[in-house]
Design an enzyme around this catalytic site. Structure first.
Site, PDB file in Angstrom:
ATOM      1  N   HIS A  50      31.091  12.562  19.502  1.00  0.00           N
ATOM      2  CA  HIS A  50      30.689  11.100  19.428  1.00  0.00           C
ATOM      3  C   HIS A  50      30.814  10.578  20.695  1.00  0.00           C
ATOM      4  O   HIS A  50      30.895   9.237  20.884  1.00  0.00           O
ATOM      5  CB  HIS A  50      31.732  10.295  18.332  1.00  0.00           C
ATOM      6  CG  HIS A  50      31.325  10.662  16.962  1.00  0.00           C
ATOM      7  ND1 HIS A  50      30.132   9.882  16.541  1.00  0.00           N
ATOM      8  CD2 HIS A  50      31.604  11.168  16.162  1.00  0.00           C
ATOM      9  CE1 HIS A  50      29.930  10.325  15.317  1.00  0.00           C
ATOM     10  NE2 HIS A  50      31.138  11.222  14.909  1.00  0.00           N
ATOM     11  N   SER A  64      35.976  10.184  14.614  1.00  0.00           N
ATOM     12  CA  SER A  64      34.789   9.596  14.015  1.00  0.00           C
ATOM     13  C   SER A  64      35.156   8.677  13.145  1.00  0.00           C
ATOM     14  O   SER A  64      34.315   7.613  13.069  1.00  0.00           O
ATOM     15  CB  SER A  64      33.936  10.774  13.489  1.00  0.00           C
ATOM     16  OG  SER A  64      34.544  11.356  12.619  1.00  0.00           O
ATOM     17  N   LYS A  72      23.382  13.800  18.187  1.00  0.00           N
ATOM     18  CA  LYS A  72      23.743  12.535  18.046  1.00  0.00           C
ATOM     19  C   LYS A  72      23.300  11.762  19.185  1.00  0.00           C
ATOM     20  O   LYS A  72      21.956  11.576  19.159  1.00  0.00           O
ATOM     21  CB  LYS A  72      25.443  12.344  17.991  1.00  0.00           C
ATOM     22  CG  LYS A  72      26.005  13.143  16.891  1.00  0.00           C
ATOM     23  CD  LYS A  72      27.544  12.895  16.507  1.00  0.00           C
ATOM     24  CE  LYS A  72      27.934  13.098  15.335  1.00  0.00           C
ATOM     25  NZ  LYS A  72      29.115  14.202  15.295  1.00  0.00           N
TER      26      LYS A  72
HETATM   27  C1  LIG Z   1      29.175  15.407  14.490  1.00  0.00           C
HETATM   28  C2  LIG Z   1      30.430  16.408  14.860  1.00  0.00           C
HETATM   29  C3  LIG Z   1      30.292  17.466  14.975  1.00  0.00           C
HETATM   30  C4  LIG Z   1      29.172  18.236  14.291  1.00  0.00           C
HETATM   31  O1  LIG Z   1      28.144  18.584  14.930  1.00  0.00           O
HETATM   32  P1  LIG Z   1      26.738  19.332  14.700  1.00  0.00           P
HETATM   33  O2  LIG Z   1      26.103  19.836  15.865  1.00  0.00           O
HETATM   34  O3  LIG Z   1      25.940  18.486  13.788  1.00  0.00           O
HETATM   35  O4  LIG Z   1      27.205  20.578  14.072  1.00  0.00           O
HETATM   36  C5  LIG Z   1      31.313  18.319  15.445  1.00  0.00           C
HETATM   37  N1  LIG Z   1      32.383  17.528  15.957  1.00  0.00           N
HETATM   38  C6  LIG Z   1      32.513  16.489  15.951  1.00  0.00           C
HETATM   39  C7  LIG Z   1      33.648  15.902  16.631  1.00  0.00           C
HETATM   40  C8  LIG Z   1      31.560  15.753  15.464  1.00  0.00           C
HETATM   41  O5  LIG Z   1      31.799  14.320  15.633  1.00  0.00           O
END
Ligand SMILES: *Cc1c(COP(=O)(O)O)cnc(C)c1O
Length: 408
Positions: free
Chosen positions: A226, A198, A262
């Site tokens: 992502h 990220s 996301k």
């Molecule tokens: C955003 C993200 C998460 C968290 O996701 P949530 O559903 O908000 O808990 C977990 N792993 C990665 C790699 C992320 O980018």
């Protein structure tokens, strides 16, 4: 005279030191749905519309009318709450439908949902691992993987863990060799990586990782939070980018985790996608689903619709890719150094943390919402503005972004 307890004293100290170091976070209050343009509440209470380049709304589905409508319909038909964990009386037909949709979308046999990907990850490792196993993790993996690895040996004594250098296949091979010759490692070797990282926007080298895992009989777990909706021609994820679609072990990813918060509607929720056996183990044994409530049904309905839209309208993924291409070209032409990557994350390195924060404040004044990330999220000296593109941005939005950056 008031007598302060230790917690109160150290909490005050921590908060004021964050403030002194310029690391104090202030929450921005949105007064509109998530989209390419959002309305922010200003410190004086007034509203201001700004262009949003820092959300994970990669495909513009967070406020897509069909996604919203599906949630409303779910709320009408099933009410507001599940009022139970899944195994008692908290599993509703929309959960079953969503989990079939996720499996179809991911190209896996099965899937199971949680209230977040964080929760899914904390369910996965402590449930699947047993004494004699080892987890091998990329040093830049997401915080939920790091914490799940800390938790696993607490719940299952005798599980080992180790870390390899970021995306470094020689380092991964070294860790695998050490594990294979470790007399305490008598069970399964697990290798875990983010699909898309990220902070840099770079991607894991899944084909090489697959080959190494096969050589050492290891299981490959990919958190592609992502990558889902972004990577590959139809937005399946980083595995599609590499042509690793399918679900029969060799040649493919053994298990995915991902978020529904996301690109896939942006509501909330996470999932584990893999074999039917994995899902069964989770249902039987995973503490975060045995002792904690299900994803709300309304959110399950929205997420299901969002994923159906991704599958039916791959042109959204194409539009996102075009926008990323346009933004990268224009930013480079304006003299900015954007870290190269095939993802929708475009970080511009600016140096010191304070500078990144100052730049993001100035951008907001200019009507562009981009977050500056510095220490401790990334090392000091490589603080950055992280621009995230969306299929919902227009060429005019991208032009405004570049103009604002030029003014800095
Ligand atoms: C955003 C993200 C998460 C968290 O996701 P949530 O559903 O908000 O808990 C977990 N792993 C990665 C790699 C992320 O980018």
């Amino acid at each position: 005279m008031s007598r302060h307890r230790p917690f109160e004293i150290r909490a005050e100290e921590l908060l004021s030191s964050l403030s002194d170091a310029g690391q104090y976070k202030t929450l921005q209050m949105l007064q509109s749905p998530m989209g390419p343009i959002v309305r922010l509440r200003q410190p004086d209470g007034r509203s201001k519309e700004v262009l949003c380049f820092c959300s994970n709304n990669y495909l513009g589905l967070a406020n897509e009318p069909r996604v919203v409508e599906a949630g409303i319909e779910g709320l009408r038909r099933y009410g507001a709450g599940t009022a139970s964990v899944r195994f008692i009386c908290g599993t509703f037909e929309p959960h079953e439908k969503l989990e079939r949709t996720i499996a179809e979308y991911m190209g896996t046999e099965s899937s199971y949902t949680f209230v977040s990907c964080w929760t899914a990850t904390e369910a996965l490792f402590p449930t699947f691992c047993e004494a004699g196993d080892i987890i091998i993790s990329d040093e830049l993996n997401h915080a939920c993987i790091i914490d799940a690895m800390r938790l696993t040996p607490v719940i299952k004594k005798g599980v080992k863990k180790t870390v390899y250098k970021h995306s470094n296949m020689d380092s991964l091979r070294d860790r695998l060799r050490e594990a294979a010759s470790d007399p305490e490692v008598t069970g399964q070797i697990w290798v875990v990586t983010d699909g898309v990282f990220s902070m840099e926007g770079d991607i894991a080298q899944l084909p090489q990782m697959r080959r190494l895992c096969d050589e050492f009989n290891a299981m490959l777990v990919v958190d592609d939070s992502h990558g889902h909706g972004v990577m590959g021609r139809t937005g399946r994820g980083t595995h599609e980018h590499y042509g690793m679609i399918g679900h029969n072990g060799i040649g493919h990813v053994d298990c995915f985790t991902g978020t529904l918060g996301k690109a896939l509607g942006g509501g909330a929720g996470g999932f584990i996608a893999g074999s039917a056996t994995m899902t069964e183990l989770i249902i039987q044994r995973a503490r975060p689903t045995l002792f904690s409530n299900a994803l709300p049904v309304t959110v399950a309905c929205s997420a299901d619709k969002a994923i159906q839209i991704v599958m039916d309208e791959p042109e959204r993924v194409t539009r996102l890719k075009n926008n990323v291409e346009t933004a990268r070209t224009k930013l480079a032409a304006a003299g900015f150094e954007v870290i190269d990557s095939p993802t929708a994350i475009c970080p511009i390195i600016v140096g010191e943390t304070a500078k990144a924060i100052k730049m993001s404040k100035r951008l907001l004044e200019l009507g562009v919402f981009v977050i500056g990330f510095g220490y401790p999220v990334v090392p000091e000296g490589v603080a950055r503005l992280r621009i995230q593109m969306s299929a919902a941005h227009t060429d005019a939005h991208i032009e405004q972004l570049v103009d604002a950056l030029r003014k800095l």
